[in-house]
Design an enzyme around this catalytic site. Structure first.
Site, mmCIF file in Angstrom:
data_model
loop_
_atom_site.group_PDB
_atom_site.id
_atom_site.type_symbol
_atom_site.label_atom_id
_atom_site.label_comp_id
_atom_site.label_asym_id
_atom_site.label_seq_id
_atom_site.Cartn_x
_atom_site.Cartn_y
_atom_site.Cartn_z
ATOM 1 N N GLU A 74 0.824 -1.208 0.000
ATOM 2 C CA GLU A 74 0.000 0.000 0.000
ATOM 3 C C GLU A 74 0.864 1.267 0.000
ATOM 4 O O GLU A 74 0.386 2.348 0.320
ATOM 5 C CB GLU A 74 -0.928 -0.030 1.216
ATOM 6 N N HIS A 93 -2.042 4.199 8.393
ATOM 7 C CA HIS A 93 -3.181 3.590 7.680
ATOM 8 C C HIS A 93 -3.584 2.338 8.443
ATOM 9 O O HIS A 93 -2.742 1.497 8.751
ATOM 10 C CB HIS A 93 -2.772 3.237 6.247
ATOM 11 N N TYR A 120 -12.848 17.283 19.480
ATOM 12 C CA TYR A 120 -11.542 16.675 19.184
ATOM 13 C C TYR A 120 -11.524 16.003 17.822
ATOM 14 O O TYR A 120 -10.499 15.976 17.146
ATOM 15 C CB TYR A 120 -11.097 15.733 20.305
#
Ligand SMILES: [Zn+2]
Length: 215
Positions: A74, A93, A120
């Site tokens: 990836e 990720h 947040y």
């Protein structure tokens, strides 16, 4: 200790933490950090809980391996994000359960997968767009990320999981954890009436904390 060795140790520590918290089951998930002369990425098929700092993959900005083990398949998600976000120094990720569950929902708003339910989330993650589904390894995903990365620190890959960038590794890790918690809250709240933050409340977060949430 050189800056790079310090960063290698930090990647292993962050990997351990994400793994221990159950956010990177099996060999899923990958972590990268920008260096002065390239970038570091976790290797293919590696378990984030057992990373060896010395064998992390070091790549150049064309995605070529400079040293270390074969990089995650990836890698191109990270490259597309860095190329369009010079302000981002690290990327996490994950295939974490709650965010991945949200990514499988039908009918998501593609411009904003999660509503602004906490301050947040707005401050650390920002508006989270959806990237359409592509099979693993399909490089078209890079083009889709490139289109959105300039304006978004994090994106959600449909039927897959989040890609989250931050100023540095800690910020990226905290944002990924915040995104996971917000996904969990949204699923807990499913079917109930939810009060989201108002436009004025979001404007206040943009002014006071530089939150990236464009209306
Ligand atoms: Zn993935």
């Amino acid at each position: 200790m050189s800056e790079e060795s310090k960063i290698r140790g930090q990647i292993a520590a962050v990997g351990r933490r994400l793994y221990d918290r159950g956010l990177s089951p099996g060999s899923s998930g990958n972590i990268s950090v920008r260096l002065a002369d390239g970038w570091l990425l976790t290797p293919t098929n590696s378990c984030l809980g057992e990373l060896d700092p010395s064998s992390l993959s070091k790549l150049d900005w064309n995605g070529n391996l400079i040293s270390g083990a074969k990089p995650s398949k990836e890698y191109f998600l990270h490259l597309a994000m860095y190329a369009n976000r010079p302000q981002s120094g690290a990327i996490v990720h994950l295939h974490s359960s709650f965010a991945a569950a949200v990514s499988c929902l039908e009918g998501l708003d593609p411009t904003s997968c999660l509503p602004p339910i906490t301050a947040y989330f707005v401050m650390r993650v920002g508006k989270l767009p959806l990237i359409p589904y592509f099979r693993p390894g399909d490089k078209s995903l890079a083009g889709e990320i490139a289109k959105l990365a300039g304006k978004h620190a994090a994106v959600l890959l449909a039927n897959h999981g989040p890609v989250v960038s931050g100023r540095d590794l800690d910020s990226a890790m905290y944002a990924a954890e915040e995104l996971e918690e917000t996904s969990k809250l949204m699923l807990l709240l499913h079917g109930r009436n939810v009060r989201t933050l108002t436009t004025l409340e979001i404007q206040e977060l943009r002014t006071v904390f530089n939150a990236e949430w464009e209306s």
